[in-house]
Design an enzyme around this catalytic site. Structure first.
Site, mmCIF file in Angstrom:
data_model
loop_
_atom_site.group_PDB
_atom_site.id
_atom_site.type_symbol
_atom_site.label_atom_id
_atom_site.label_comp_id
_atom_site.label_asym_id
_atom_site.label_seq_id
_atom_site.Cartn_x
_atom_site.Cartn_y
_atom_site.Cartn_z
ATOM 1 C CB ALA A 65 -0.884 -0.013 1.242
ATOM 2 N N GLY A 108 0.429 -4.856 0.926
ATOM 3 C CA GLY A 108 -0.816 -4.808 0.163
ATOM 4 C C GLY A 108 -0.675 -5.418 -1.228
ATOM 5 C CD GLU A 111 -2.902 -7.302 2.973
ATOM 6 O OE1 GLU A 111 -2.670 -6.114 2.673
ATOM 7 O OE2 GLU A 111 -3.398 -7.636 4.066
ATOM 8 C CD GLU A 131 1.910 -5.373 5.469
ATOM 9 O OE1 GLU A 131 2.823 -6.234 5.475
ATOM 10 O OE2 GLU A 131 0.995 -5.362 4.629
HETATM 11 C C1 HXC Z 1 5.115 4.307 -1.190
HETATM 12 C C2 HXC Z 1 6.937 3.270 -2.142
HETATM 13 C C3 HXC Z 1 6.533 2.017 -1.617
HETATM 14 C C4 HXC Z 1 5.341 1.981 -0.844
HETATM 15 C C5 HXC Z 1 8.347 1.732 -2.712
HETATM 16 N N1 HXC Z 1 8.069 3.033 -2.827
HETATM 17 N N2 HXC Z 1 7.436 1.087 -1.996
HETATM 18 N N3 HXC Z 1 6.224 4.389 -1.926
HETATM 19 N N4 HXC Z 1 4.655 3.148 -0.668
HETATM 20 N N5 HXC Z 1 4.858 0.850 -0.322
HETATM 21 C C6 HXC Z 1 8.828 4.069 -3.547
HETATM 22 C C7 HXC Z 1 10.084 4.464 -2.813
HETATM 23 O O1 HXC Z 1 9.784 5.411 -1.809
HETATM 24 C C8 HXC Z 1 10.887 5.051 -3.927
HETATM 25 O O2 HXC Z 1 10.407 6.347 -4.225
HETATM 26 C C9 HXC Z 1 10.538 4.176 -5.111
HETATM 27 O O3 HXC Z 1 9.302 3.559 -4.769
HETATM 28 C C10 HXC Z 1 11.543 3.096 -5.374
HETATM 29 O O4 HXC Z 1 11.772 2.363 -4.180
HETATM 30 P P1 HXC Z 1 13.229 2.187 -3.494
HETATM 31 O O5 HXC Z 1 12.993 1.981 -2.054
HETATM 32 O O6 HXC Z 1 14.134 3.296 -3.904
HETATM 33 O O7 HXC Z 1 13.714 0.847 -4.204
HETATM 34 P P2 HXC Z 1 14.682 -0.285 -3.579
HETATM 35 O O8 HXC Z 1 15.852 0.351 -2.871
HETATM 36 O O9 HXC Z 1 14.950 -1.246 -4.690
HETATM 37 O O10 HXC Z 1 13.805 -1.008 -2.434
HETATM 38 C C11 HXC Z 1 12.630 -1.712 -2.804
HETATM 39 C C12 HXC Z 1 11.806 -2.070 -1.554
HETATM 40 C C13 HXC Z 1 11.502 -0.787 -0.767
HETATM 41 C C14 HXC Z 1 12.614 -3.040 -0.649
HETATM 42 C C15 HXC Z 1 10.543 -2.771 -2.011
HETATM 43 O O11 HXC Z 1 10.944 0.190 -1.673
HETATM 44 C C16 HXC Z 1 10.517 -0.973 0.333
HETATM 45 O O12 HXC Z 1 10.862 -1.449 1.410
HETATM 46 N N6 HXC Z 1 9.264 -0.547 0.117
HETATM 47 C C17 HXC Z 1 8.231 -0.613 1.137
HETATM 48 C C18 HXC Z 1 7.706 -2.019 1.294
HETATM 49 C C19 HXC Z 1 6.655 -2.084 2.354
HETATM 50 O O13 HXC Z 1 6.915 -1.773 3.537
HETATM 51 N N7 HXC Z 1 5.428 -2.485 1.994
HETATM 52 C C20 HXC Z 1 4.321 -2.587 2.937
HETATM 53 C C21 HXC Z 1 3.567 -1.295 2.988
HETATM 54 S S1 HXC Z 1 2.318 -1.345 4.200
HETATM 55 P P3 HXC Z 1 11.422 7.588 -4.439
HETATM 56 O O14 HXC Z 1 10.487 8.750 -4.599
HETATM 57 O O15 HXC Z 1 12.286 7.640 -3.223
HETATM 58 O O16 HXC Z 1 12.166 7.227 -5.685
HETATM 59 C C22 HXC Z 1 1.044 -2.158 3.485
HETATM 60 C C23 HXC Z 1 -0.189 -2.262 4.330
HETATM 61 C C24 HXC Z 1 -1.353 -2.798 3.547
HETATM 62 O O17 HXC Z 1 1.103 -2.603 2.380
HETATM 63 C C25 HXC Z 1 -2.613 -2.480 4.275
HETATM 64 C C26 HXC Z 1 -3.838 -2.850 3.450
HETATM 65 C C27 HXC Z 1 -4.055 -2.051 2.239
#
Ligand code: HXC
Length: 257
Positions: A65, A108, A111, A131
Site C-alpha cells: 500500500a 498490500g 494481499e 508491515e
Molecule cells: C510508497 C513506495 C513504496 C510503498 C516503494 N516506494 N514502496 N512508496 N509506498 N509501499 C517508492 C520508494 O519510496 C521510492 O520512491 C521508489 O518507490 C523506489 O523504491 P526504493 O525503495 O528506492 O527501491 P529499492 O531500494 O529497490 O527497495 C525496494 C523495496 C523498498 C525493498 C521494495 O521500496 C521498500 O521497502 N518498500 C516498502 C515495502 C513495504 O513496507 N510495503 C508494505 C507497505 S504497508 P522515491 O520517490 O524515493 O524514488 C502495506 C499495508 C497494507 O502494504 C494495508 C492494506 C491495504
C-alpha cells in the site's frame, strides 16, 4: 481509457490489468485500488472476456500500500473512508483472476496477489509482509489468506519476521501455482488463461464460487453448496451440449448459457 494508474486491454477473451505506477514500485494508493477493482468489474460484466490477468509494470508487481498516503492516517479517518470495501468487491468477481507476479510483491501487493485465484510467479518474485517493520500489520486479508494457505505456524513466522519469501518458498508452501522465468512470465500465464478461457464459463464460475466456500464453510455446508451449484449446471445449455457431444464423439461447442 479512464484509468490513471493502470493499463487495461482486452484481447482474445482475456482482460488484462497492468498496474502502472512503476516509479513507486506500483505502491497501491486508494485510487489505484479503486481503479483495479473497477476494471475487474468491467471485465466481469463483459461477455467477450472469459478470464482476467493481472500483472505489474516495472520492477515490481506491487511493493505494498502507498506508505506516503497512509502515514498520517488515524482510525476515525479509516472508518469514514471505508477503503476496504473496495477490496471486498474483489471477492465478488465471478470470472477467474490469474495473477502474473514478478519482483517485489509485498504488503498490500502480496494481499492483492492473494486475491487472485491462480498465481504464476517469475523466479525473481519476492513475497512478504513487511508491515511489522512499519509498526503495523496487514489489513487487506493478509493474516487470514496466508494462514489459510500455509497454516498457522508458518504464517506467523512470515508475518512476525516480515522477511521476504523467495518464489521457491512460495511455491513450496502452495502460495503460487507455477514458477517461470521472468522473460516468459506473461506468455506462460496467457497460455494457461487461454486454456481456461475454452472451458464452459458457467462451470468456471460455479466452481470458483464453490471452492471459495470450501475455504470459509464447514465441510458439510460446503458440500451442500457444491450440490446446489452442480444441480444448477443441469439447467444450462452447455451441460446439454457437453454431454451430447460426448455421446456423439465430437468436440463440444460451449456458449456460456
Ligand atoms: C510508497 C513506495 C513504496 C510503498 C516503494 N516506494 N514502496 N512508496 N509506498 N509501499 C517508492 C520508494 O519510496 C521510492 O520512491 C521508489 O518507490 C523506489 O523504491 P526504493 O525503495 O528506492 O527501491 P529499492 O531500494 O529497490 O527497495 C525496494 C523495496 C523498498 C525493498 C521494495 O521500496 C521498500 O521497502 N518498500 C516498502 C515495502 C513495504 O513496507 N510495503 C508494505 C507497505 S504497508 P522515491 O520517490 O524515493 O524514488 C502495506 C499495508 C497494507 O502494504 C494495508 C492494506 C491495504
Amino acid at each position: 481509457s479512464n484509468f490513471q494508474y493502470i493499463n487495461v486491454l482486452s484481447r482474445n477473451s482475456i482482460g488484462y490489468i497492468n498496474l502502472n505506477r512503476p516509479k513507486v514500485l506500483n505502491a497501491l494508493s486508494r485510487s489505484m485500488v479503486r481503479e483495479i477493482v473497477n476494471a475487474m468489474e468491467d471485465f466481469d460484466q463483459n461477455d467477450e472476456i472469459k478470464v482476467i490477468i493481472m500483472s505489474g509494470e516495472g520492477r515490481a508487481f506491487a511493493a505494498g500500500a502507498d506508505i506516503d498516503e497512509m502515514a498520517e492516517d488515524d482510525p476515525v479517518r479509516f472508518e469514514l473512508l471505508n477503503q476496504f470495501k473496495d477490496w471486498d468487491r474483489i471477492a465478488l468477481i465471478k470470472k477467474p483472476i490469474i495473477g502474473a507476479v514478478h519482483g517485489f510483491t509485498l504488503g498490500g501487493g502480496f494481499e492483492l496477489a492473494l486475491c487472485c485465484d491462480i498465481l504464476f510467479a517469475a523466479e525473481n518474485a519476492q513475497f512478504g509482509f513487511p508491515e511489522i517493520k512499519l509498526g503495523v500489520m496487514p489489513g487487506a486479508g493478509g493474516t487470514q489468506r496466508l494462514t489459510k494457505l500455509m497454516g498457522k505456524t508458518k504464517a506467523l513466522e512470515w508475518l512476525w519476521l516480515g522477511e521476504p519469501m523467495s518464489a521457491k518458498e512460495a511455491l513450496h508452501y502452495g502460495v503460487v501455482n507455477r514458477l517461470v522465468a521472468p522473460e516468459i512470465l506473461l506468455e506462460e500465464t496467457v497460455r494457461f488463461a487461454e486454456k481456461i478461457a475454452m472451458q464452459p464459463p458457467l462451470s468456471l464460475r460455479l466452481i470458483k464460487e464453490a471452492v471459495q466456500k470450501a475455504v470459509d464453510y464447514s465441510l458439510y455446508e460446503g458440500m451442500q453448496f457444491e450440490r446446489k451449484n452442480f444441480y444448477l449446471l443441469f439447467s444450462s445449455q452447455d451441460q446439454k451440449e457437453g454431454m451430447k457431444a460426448f455421446i456423439e464423439k465430437r468436440k463440444p461447442n460451449f456458449e456460456g448459457k
